[in-house]
Design a protein around this motif. Structure first.
Motif, PDB file in Angstrom:
ATOM      1  N   LEU A 159       0.092   4.187   0.363  1.00  0.00           N
ATOM      2  CA  LEU A 159      -0.398   5.407   1.353  1.00  0.00           C
ATOM      3  C   LEU A 159      -0.338   4.970   2.566  1.00  0.00           C
ATOM      4  O   LEU A 159      -0.955   5.595   3.608  1.00  0.00           O
ATOM      5  CB  LEU A 159      -1.743   5.893   0.929  1.00  0.00           C
TER       6      LEU A 159
ATOM      7  N   ARG B 184      -5.172   3.482  -8.559  1.00  0.00           N
ATOM      8  CA  ARG B 184      -4.520   4.861  -8.742  1.00  0.00           C
ATOM      9  C   ARG B 184      -4.067   5.389  -7.465  1.00  0.00           C
ATOM     10  O   ARG B 184      -3.946   6.364  -7.233  1.00  0.00           O
ATOM     11  CB  ARG B 184      -5.593   5.843  -9.445  1.00  0.00           C
ATOM     12  N   GLU B 185      -3.568   4.349  -6.690  1.00  0.00           N
ATOM     13  CA  GLU B 185      -3.334   4.894  -5.172  1.00  0.00           C
ATOM     14  C   GLU B 185      -1.833   5.642  -5.472  1.00  0.00           C
ATOM     15  O   GLU B 185      -1.404   6.516  -4.648  1.00  0.00           O
ATOM     16  CB  GLU B 185      -3.005   3.625  -4.222  1.00  0.00           C
TER      17      GLU B 185
ATOM     18  N   ARG C 210       0.767  -1.148   0.046  1.00  0.00           N
ATOM     19  CA  ARG C 210      -0.100  -0.014   0.174  1.00  0.00           C
ATOM     20  C   ARG C 210       0.797   1.191  -0.058  1.00  0.00           C
ATOM     21  O   ARG C 210       1.557   1.588   1.095  1.00  0.00           O
ATOM     22  CB  ARG C 210      -0.923   0.021   1.502  1.00  0.00           C
TER      23      ARG C 210
ATOM     24  N   HIS D 286      -2.266   9.117  -6.400  1.00  0.00           N
ATOM     25  CA  HIS D 286      -2.954   9.677  -5.144  1.00  0.00           C
ATOM     26  C   HIS D 286      -1.780  10.064  -4.301  1.00  0.00           C
ATOM     27  O   HIS D 286      -1.630  11.304  -3.544  1.00  0.00           O
ATOM     28  CB  HIS D 286      -3.636   8.948  -4.142  1.00  0.00           C
TER      29      HIS D 286
ATOM     30  N   GLU E  32      -4.637   7.889   2.673  1.00  0.00           N
ATOM     31  CA  GLU E  32      -5.613   8.204   1.596  1.00  0.00           C
ATOM     32  C   GLU E  32      -6.723   8.583   2.302  1.00  0.00           C
ATOM     33  O   GLU E  32      -7.659   9.183   1.939  1.00  0.00           O
ATOM     34  CB  GLU E  32      -5.805   6.994   0.790  1.00  0.00           C
TER      35      GLU E  32
ATOM     36  N   GLN F 275      -3.602  -3.000  -2.720  1.00  0.00           N
ATOM     37  CA  GLN F 275      -3.581  -1.580  -3.131  1.00  0.00           C
ATOM     38  C   GLN F 275      -4.702  -1.054  -3.973  1.00  0.00           C
ATOM     39  O   GLN F 275      -5.410  -1.862  -4.638  1.00  0.00           O
ATOM     40  CB  GLN F 275      -2.310  -1.607  -4.167  1.00  0.00           C
ATOM     41  N   GLY F 276      -5.295   0.162  -3.495  1.00  0.00           N
ATOM     42  CA  GLY F 276      -6.363   0.598  -4.261  1.00  0.00           C
ATOM     43  C   GLY F 276      -5.959   1.006  -5.673  1.00  0.00           C
ATOM     44  O   GLY F 276      -4.923   1.212  -5.972  1.00  0.00           O
TER      45      GLY F 276
ATOM     46  N   ASP G 130      -3.333   5.657   7.084  1.00  0.00           N
ATOM     47  CA  ASP G 130      -3.590   5.608   5.768  1.00  0.00           C
ATOM     48  C   ASP G 130      -3.694   6.914   5.206  1.00  0.00           C
ATOM     49  O   ASP G 130      -4.763   7.516   5.654  1.00  0.00           O
ATOM     50  CB  ASP G 130      -4.978   4.881   5.739  1.00  0.00           C
TER      51      ASP G 130
END
Length: 545
Positions: A458, A531-532, A456, A535, A475, A528-529, A473
């Motif tokens: 972020l 377009r992290e 991750r 961001h 994000e 992972q989300g 986090d």
């Protein structure tokens, strides 16, 4: 007696005489009838006794042998369907007139939507998010706990299945001769005993740090309180020591606070073992003739710091060493590293400036002869804004994004790193500027360790002095943790933590009570989300601007 009564008795006697003449005694022959009930009973009973006959029983399932689904909806009659179809009538002429009237307006709105950027980059995530964190294992070595030893370091091997921890002392005192342990657990092993390690290595000095080899699962490096480095082969139960530096003039003169396996800058397939200590030395080691030999390095002192650095002005003149507590190499360029120092400032160093490292007066260097470390010319390139106390941990971001229009890489987010220290703050830095991009007051006590998530971009974790592991986090929020896990009983500090790069849902943390907890992170923290990375780049640009 009167004549009347005597006449009456005579008449009665005559009547009895006549009745006696009518009936005479006789014996009639008997008739035999066979009993059907007794015959049937005798055929069922083997013996005539008072015991009832044997009762036969059989079990049978209550479930029927066959089943059939039946809809609760009644079947619609054909005439009803025809009647319904006859009732629905479409005015095609009116529908065509309506579509012609709204055609221009609909096309206009569709064109506006086509040019809109409201949903640029949006990707549907069909996975249900879960923000729970569970304590999967609580590991300990009772003998070490009885000696009040603390967990000083944890490390996962390259398979992600084996976890190692070191025991020692991080508080004040002379622990040079104190016995300590290195323990390993295979979490994939059946019948795991959390209080019985798979391997226990007795070490004559406190073990301050650990690092598994990134490609050989059984090789484990450790730094000792005595300044020595040792590499163990955890696959050998008898005499697991594989290489060691020994106590020579090359070794550190202070406790080794961190070790790290890093690819050689010239030969990426070869790995060197780097170490840091408060003696100001950052040293590289390689295997030679069955032991660890010095291969390079530099010393961080006041002459190597930029003239404008606040840290240099705080230190005494001359060759005063700057105590190094931690290091982290750039994942893209093995020549670039960040070191944390006791003076409070993270320092960016470049190994490209290192030319001369070893000098042997009058003869060639030998693995068994002491070497004099020559501080190279200015390895420190940038001194960052200091913390209010010593820096205990630094961590470079493992993520990067390549610029498609160029062979170079974009400045974000690969040039980001984290630092933490005794002021309870986490600083988010860029390697391109001295001021932090973000400062977070995480704790009112010491922060002993900070680590980026391996999956991750972020997410990062911080180990706090009040016995809590914080997950941030960026994000969701850049000011407060997404979740805080209570690690230690009471107020025992959490000294170390490491993410598992293979089993990304696992996070291990060790504390002052001698306990290692393995936390299982939910998908929200381990996947992972969309377009992290973008961001993270936007966050860095916004804070910088």
């Amino acid at each position: 007696a009167s004549p009347v009564s005597m006449g009456t008795r005579g008449q009665a006697g005559a009547a009895r005489a006549r009745l006696a003449a009518m009936f005479t005694d006789g014996t009639a022959p008997g008739a035999d009838l066979q009993s059907l009930w007794r015959a049937a009973r005798s055929t069922r009973c083997e013996a005539k006794s008072c015991q009832t006959g044997k009762i036969s029983t059989a079990e049978t399932a209550v479930q029927s042998h066959s089943s059939r689904d039946a809809a609760v909806q009644t079947d619609q009659r054909e005439d009803a369907v025809q009647g319904f179809q006859q009732e629905v009538q479409v005015d095609y002429t009116g529908l065509l007139s309506f579509l012609q009237r709204v055609e221009d307006a609909v096309i206009k709105e569709l064109k506006k939507n086509w040019k809109s950027h409201a949903f640029d980059g949006f990707e549907v995530n069909w996975r249900e998010q879960n923000k729970t964190v569970l304590c999967l294992h609580t590991l300990s070595f009772p003998e070490a706990q009885q000696q009040k030893l603390q967990v000083t370091s944890v490390s996962w091997n390259t398979t992600g299945a084996v976890l190692a921890c070191s025991y020692g002392h991080l508080d004040d005192g002379d622990w040079s001769a104190a016995k300590s342990y290195v323990c390993t657990w295979n979490l994939d092993r059946r019948g795991l005993n959390p209080q019985q390690p798979d391997l226990v290595v007795d070490v004559p000095s406190s073990v301050m740090c650990l690092a598994f080899h990134p490609s050989q699962p059984s090789l484990l490096a450790g730094g000792l309180f005595s300044g020595e480095l040792v590499v163990w082969d955890t696959s050998r139960t008898e005499d697991p020591v594989m290489w060691r530096t020994g106590m020579t003039a090359d070794t550190h003169t202070d406790p080794v606070y961190q070790v790290s396996w890093v690819p050689d800058s010239k030969h990426r397939s070869r790995l060197r073992l780097w170490s840091t200590a408060p003696d100001g030395k950052v040293l590289a080691w390689h295997e030679q003739n069955g032991h660890l030999a010095l291969a390079g390095g530099f010393a961080v002192g006041t002459p190597q710091l930029p003239h404008s650095a606040q840290l240099r002005r705080k230190l005494a003149r001359g060759e005063a060493a700057v105590g190094v507590t931690s290091l982290s190499f750039s994942p893209l360029d093995p020549c670039v590293l960040v070191v944390g120092v006791e003076g409070g400032s993270p320092i960016k160093c470049s190994m490209a400036a290192v030319t001369t490292v070893l000098q042997q007066p009058g003869r060639c260097a030998s693995p068994r002869t002491p070497a004099k470390l020559i501080p190279p010319s200015a390895p420190a390139e940038l001194v960052f804004t200091p913390h209010a106390g010593p820096v205990y941990s630094v961590s470079c971001s493992p993520f990067h994004r390549q610029n498609k229009a160029s062979i170079f890489f974009a400045p974000f987010p690969r040039n980001l790193f984290l630092s933490c220290g005794t002021d309870g703050q986490v600083h988010l830095h860029s390697l391109l500027q001295a001021q932090p991009l973000l400062s977070l007051q995480v704790s009112q006590q010491y922060l002993f360790c900070v680590r980026w998530s391996p999956v991750r971009p972020l997410l990062f974790a911080a180990a706090a002095g009040e016995g809590v592991v914080h997950l941030f986090d960026l994000e969701k929020s850049s000011q407060k943790p997404a979740i805080s896990m209570k690690q230690a009983v009471g107020q025992g500090p959490v000294h170390c933590l490491e993410f598992n790069s293979r089993q990304t849902q696992l996070l291990a943390a060790g504390d002052a009570t001698g306990t290692v907890k393995v936390w299982q992170l939910s998908s929200d923290f381990s996947e992972q989300g969309p377009r992290e990375l973008k961001h993270l780049e936007q966050l860095a640009n916004e804070v910088r601007d």
